[in-house]
Design a protein around this motif. Structure first.
Motif, PDB file in Angstrom:
ATOM      1  N   ALA A 118       0.826  -1.211   0.000  1.00 60.66           N
ATOM      2  CA  ALA A 118       0.000   0.000   0.000  1.00 60.66           C
ATOM      3  C   ALA A 118       0.860   1.260   0.000  1.00 60.66           C
ATOM      4  O   ALA A 118       0.559   2.239  -0.694  1.00 60.66           O
ATOM      5  N   MET A 119       1.933   1.249   0.781  1.00 60.61           N
ATOM      6  CA  MET A 119       2.817   2.408   0.851  1.00 60.61           C
ATOM      7  C   MET A 119       3.513   2.644  -0.491  1.00 60.61           C
ATOM      8  O   MET A 119       3.635   3.791  -0.956  1.00 60.61           O
ATOM      9  N   ASP A 120       3.953   1.573  -1.147  1.00 64.33           N
ATOM     10  CA  ASP A 120       4.615   1.720  -2.442  1.00 64.33           C
ATOM     11  C   ASP A 120       3.634   2.186  -3.516  1.00 64.33           C
ATOM     12  O   ASP A 120       3.995   2.975  -4.396  1.00 64.33           O
ATOM     13  N   VAL A 121       2.404   1.702  -3.450  1.00 66.12           N
ATOM     14  CA  VAL A 121       1.391   2.152  -4.409  1.00 66.12           C
ATOM     15  C   VAL A 121       1.186   3.655  -4.290  1.00 66.12           C
ATOM     16  O   VAL A 121       1.122   4.387  -5.289  1.00 66.12           O
ATOM     17  N   GLU A 122       1.088   4.153  -3.049  1.00 64.02           N
ATOM     18  CA  GLU A 122       0.910   5.595  -2.843  1.00 64.02           C
ATOM     19  C   GLU A 122       2.133   6.366  -3.333  1.00 64.02           C
ATOM     20  O   GLU A 122       1.991   7.424  -3.972  1.00 64.02           O
ATOM     21  N   HIS A 123       3.321   5.840  -3.064  1.00 64.50           N
ATOM     22  CA  HIS A 123       4.551   6.527  -3.479  1.00 64.50           C
ATOM     23  C   HIS A 123       4.619   6.670  -4.996  1.00 64.50           C
ATOM     24  O   HIS A 123       4.862   7.763  -5.531  1.00 64.50           O
ATOM     25  N   TYR A 124       4.396   5.567  -5.714  1.00 60.64           N
ATOM     26  CA  TYR A 124       4.500   5.618  -7.168  1.00 60.64           C
ATOM     27  C   TYR A 124       3.332   6.385  -7.791  1.00 60.64           C
ATOM     28  O   TYR A 124       3.507   7.027  -8.839  1.00 60.64           O
ATOM     29  N   ALA A 125       2.155   6.326  -7.173  1.00 67.28           N
ATOM     30  CA  ALA A 125       1.026   7.096  -7.691  1.00 67.28           C
ATOM     31  C   ALA A 125       1.301   8.592  -7.589  1.00 67.28           C
ATOM     32  O   ALA A 125       0.969   9.366  -8.506  1.00 67.28           O
ATOM     33  N   THR A 126       1.907   9.017  -6.482  1.00 66.38           N
ATOM     34  CA  THR A 126       2.253  10.435  -6.318  1.00 66.38           C
ATOM     35  C   THR A 126       3.305  10.850  -7.345  1.00 66.38           C
ATOM     36  O   THR A 126       3.192  11.906  -7.976  1.00 66.38           O
ATOM     37  N   ARG A 127       4.317  10.021  -7.523  1.00 66.62           N
ATOM     38  CA  ARG A 127       5.357  10.323  -8.523  1.00 66.62           C
ATOM     39  C   ARG A 127       4.751  10.420  -9.911  1.00 66.62           C
ATOM     40  O   ARG A 127       5.063  11.350 -10.670  1.00 66.62           O
ATOM     41  N   ASP A 128       3.896   9.461 -10.270  1.00 66.19           N
ATOM     42  CA  ASP A 128       3.298   9.460 -11.608  1.00 66.19           C
ATOM     43  C   ASP A 128       2.393  10.660 -11.820  1.00 66.19           C
ATOM     44  O   ASP A 128       2.345  11.228 -12.917  1.00 66.19           O
ATOM     45  N   ARG A 129       1.663  11.056 -10.791  1.00 64.05           N
ATOM     46  CA  ARG A 129       0.802  12.238 -10.905  1.00 64.05           C
ATOM     47  C   ARG A 129       1.631  13.486 -11.181  1.00 64.05           C
ATOM     48  O   ARG A 129       1.283  14.298 -12.047  1.00 64.05           O
ATOM     49  N   ASN A 130       2.735  13.629 -10.469  1.00 63.83           N
ATOM     50  CA  ASN A 130       3.571  14.824 -10.621  1.00 63.83           C
ATOM     51  C   ASN A 130       4.285  14.871 -11.971  1.00 63.83           C
ATOM     52  O   ASN A 130       4.671  15.943 -12.427  1.00 63.83           O
ATOM     53  N   VAL A 131       4.461  13.718 -12.595  1.00 61.89           N
ATOM     54  CA  VAL A 131       5.139  13.676 -13.893  1.00 61.89           C
ATOM     55  C   VAL A 131       4.142  13.770 -15.050  1.00 61.89           C
ATOM     56  O   VAL A 131       4.347  14.517 -16.015  1.00 61.89           O
ATOM     57  N   THR A 132       3.047  13.003 -14.968  1.00 61.85           N
ATOM     58  CA  THR A 132       2.145  12.893 -16.116  1.00 61.85           C
ATOM     59  C   THR A 132       1.280  14.136 -16.326  1.00 61.85           C
ATOM     60  O   THR A 132       1.027  14.516 -17.474  1.00 61.85           O
ATOM     61  N   ILE A 133       0.832  14.784 -15.249  1.00 67.72           N
ATOM     62  CA  ILE A 133      -0.042  15.949 -15.430  1.00 67.72           C
ATOM     63  C   ILE A 133       0.667  17.075 -16.187  1.00 67.72           C
ATOM     64  O   ILE A 133       0.137  17.586 -17.188  1.00 67.72           O
ATOM     65  N   PRO A 134       1.877  17.498 -15.789  1.00 67.31           N
ATOM     66  CA  PRO A 134       2.564  18.516 -16.595  1.00 67.31           C
ATOM     67  C   PRO A 134       2.846  18.054 -18.029  1.00 67.31           C
ATOM     68  O   PRO A 134       2.750  18.852 -18.966  1.00 67.31           O
ATOM     69  N   LEU A 135       3.182  16.777 -18.194  1.00 63.46           N
ATOM     70  CA  LEU A 135       3.464  16.274 -19.535  1.00 63.46           C
ATOM     71  C   LEU A 135       2.222  16.338 -20.420  1.00 63.46           C
ATOM     72  O   LEU A 135       2.294  16.753 -21.591  1.00 63.46           O
ATOM     73  N   VAL A 136       1.079  15.928 -19.882  1.00 63.60           N
ATOM     74  CA  VAL A 136      -0.171  15.971 -20.650  1.00 63.60           C
ATOM     75  C   VAL A 136      -0.503  17.406 -21.049  1.00 63.60           C
ATOM     76  O   VAL A 136      -0.867  17.685 -22.205  1.00 63.60           O
ATOM     77  N   LEU A 137      -0.374  18.340 -20.109  1.00 66.42           N
ATOM     78  CA  LEU A 137      -0.671  19.738 -20.418  1.00 66.42           C
ATOM     79  C   LEU A 137       0.258  20.270 -21.514  1.00 66.42           C
ATOM     80  O   LEU A 137      -0.182  21.000 -22.420  1.00 66.42           O
TER      81      LEU A 137
END
Length: 574
Positions: free
Chosen positions: A522-541
């Motif tokens: 669960a902790m790793d899922v949250e860690h990677y989800a946060t990382r992916d959110r911070n990378v993918t949202i700016p990239l998509v925009l």
């Protein structure tokens, strides 16, 4: 592809005055050839063949979904590596179940004998292979727990858990039995996801049908966009199922999103096309010519919209979480197939059925266009009079609505918060935490080199937040040690304890230790989800802004459009 079967020339000039019929001849440059009129039947036949081939494959997509931890984490995650190593000790796909027996004010000797007899029964099950620990009485003498180390397949886990419940519940009704642990949690999750696709499908269809009825005010026309969307969904699901055979990860979440996305996007594109087609039917006597012009005028906007979404969703491929990176191709395929069906199948159906499908508001040739009347026409005129005041007020309202984002933290839900109600596994988890250490049933697992067994056990024992440690288990040059958390497994305190464990065992020289277990996952899922959110949202925009700049051949306009998107997105989270 157009129903004319050929490229379209520039559109004709509009009629001289509203309400007056267009010239009876063909529009300039548009030729309604006999071959073009036959194309619609070829298109319809083509999609019928596609549906016939895709339907059997689409039905298999649910069975190809992966909802285990490996479907949410990259292979490099420490908890994923621990899961792979743990299979050498406990067998593949281990999903322990925890059976809790409770009686107030205290368990009787007969209760303890029954729990022991049930443990022997559990050990004889083919999915268990004797891997049973307990029964272990609680310190308050009101409960006892038995851990059943089972490896049922995902298709059998619900039946397995039901069998454990039936065996344990048989006998004295005064002895209360609860099932929890990973197996029970997985069974409840499968129960939830089992009907989620059909629930989402029916709910989405209901919403879309109501919107189409309100928009078209026709009891017949809505069937064509819905039918086209259904064909798109079937074809997309079949294509995605074939890709799962080549490594594409699909889980219940992405499968549900696909249903909503395809139906919603296909209907959206259909609204644009049908609105333009209805306008052209008032200007042209020939429905084929009307559709040719409608496609020529609405098609570029529809294609550009779909291409933007496809490009944006493919940006998810940079995510490290398997479920997020897998969602990118799933969504892109759904949008692409929806676009293809909207610009081919839907026009073919519309021109085949003719004007009567708009009944009772059939657009007659030469009739007045109602585009200058109605609510939205008045709204448009009001905005045009005071554009600066409108955008200033709207921006302030949206910005104020987004103030809730201040201090907002995206984190994982607890097990109980993941459900709308309280399933049996959560009830069992609460009972287990009441009578035993909060982390019982979800231990922290440490695996490393066998030569460092003593040091790893010592480091795990001295970690704050670990209440008890099992003796080391040695196998194939590796050692496995398990520790019981003193905090609830899905709590921030438990996550902190896992971090301490990783830090402590990480300093043991040559141990190559990895730390896993349910809390670590669960902790790793949250860690990677946060990382992916911070990378993918700016990239998509950024990608969307580049596409807009190329389409509009401008610099300022794309910035304004992206700004409105960001501003309107804030209140959804705030």
């Amino acid at each position: 592809m157009s129903v004319q079967g050929k490229a379209l020339a520039p559109p004709p000039e509009p009629p001289a005055a509203p309400g007056q019929p267009a010239p009876a001849g063909r529009p300039h440059g548009i030729a309604a050839l006999p071959a073009g009129r036959r194309t619609k039947y070829i298109v319809i036949a083509f999609w019928l063949v596609i549906v016939a081939l895709a339907a059997p494959l689409a039905g298999k997509l649910l069975g190809a979904e992966k909802n285990d931890p490996s479907a949410y984490l990259p292979a490099s995650a420490q908890s994923t590596r621990e899961l792979n190593l743990q299979a050498q000790f406990t067998g593949k796909n281990l999903n322990p179940a925890v059976v809790v027996y409770v009686r107030q004010p205290a368990l009787t000797p007969a209760d303890l004998r029954k729990a022991a007899a049930d443990a022997r029964t559990f050990a004889a099950l083919p999915q268990v292979h004797g891997r049973v620990a307990g029964p272990v009485p609680a310190g308050d003498h009101q409960a006892t727990e038995t851990v059943v180390g089972a490896s049922p397949g995902s298709n059998d886990i619900q039946a397995f858990v039901s069998h454990l419940q039936a065996v344990a519940s048989h006998g004295d009704p005064g002895l209360h039995v609860y099932l929890t642990g990973p197996a029970a949690n997985a069974a409840d999750q499968l129960k939830v996801f089992k009907g989620i696709d059909s629930t989402l499908l029916y709910a989405t269809l209901a919403v879309v049908i109501v919107l189409l009825l309100l928009t078209y005010r026709s009891p017949l026309l809505w069937l064509l966009p819905i039918g086209t969307a259904g064909v798109s969904l079937t074809a997309a699901q079949a294509a995605i199922y074939l890709l799962t055979k080549h490594g594409l990860t699909v889980n219940g979440q992405s499968g549900g999103i696909l249903v909503v996305l395809v139906l919603g996007a296909s209907t959206d594109y259909a609204l644009l096309l049908v609105a333009r087609y209805r306008e052209e039917l008032r200007r042209h006597a020939d429905r084929h010519e009307a559709m040719a012009i409608a496609l020529h005028r609405a098609g570029p906007a529809i294609i550009a919209s779909a291409a933007t979404v496809v490009a944006g969703t493919l940006c998810l491929l940079v995510a490290q979480s398997a479920d997020i990176s897998g969602l990118g191709p799933v969504a892109a395929i759904g949008i692409a197939v929806g676009l293809l069906a909207t610009v081919t199948l839907l026009p073919a159906l519309l021109v085949t059925l003719g004007r009567w499908v708009f009944w009772p508001l059939r657009p007659q040739f030469g009739s007045a266009e109602p585009t200058t009347q109605g609510l939205w026409a008045r709204v448009g005129r009001a905005i045009a009079k005071r554009p600066r005041a409108v955008w200033a007020v709207t921006s302030l309202v949206l910005a104020a609505s987004a103030l809730g984002l201040a201090g907002y933290h995206v984190g994982l839900l607890t097990s109980a918060q993941s459900y709308r109600g309280t399933p049996s596994s959560i009830s069992g988890e609460q009972v287990l935490a009441h009578h035993f250490p909060a982390g019982a049933g979800e231990p922290v697992v440490v695996i490393g080199k066998a030569a460092a067994a003593g040091q790893l056990r010592s480091q795990l024992t001295r970690t704050a937040g670990i209440q008890a440690v099992t003796p080391p288990v040695l196998k194939r040059g590796l050692v496995m040690v398990q520790g019981t958390l003193s905090a609830r497994p899905d709590s921030p305190a438990a996550y902190t304890t896992v971090q301490r464990v990783r830090a402590n065992v990480g300093v043991v020289p040559g141990a190559n230790a990895v730390v896993g277990g349910g809390t670590a996952v669960a902790m790793d899922v949250e860690h990677y989800a946060t990382r992916d959110r911070n990378v993918t949202i700016p990239l998509v925009l950024f990608v969307v802004m580049v596409i807009l700049a190329l389409l509009l051949r401008a610099v300022v306009a794309p910035l304004l459009l992206i700004g409105t998107v960001v501003l309107s997105f804030g209140p959804r989270w705030g």
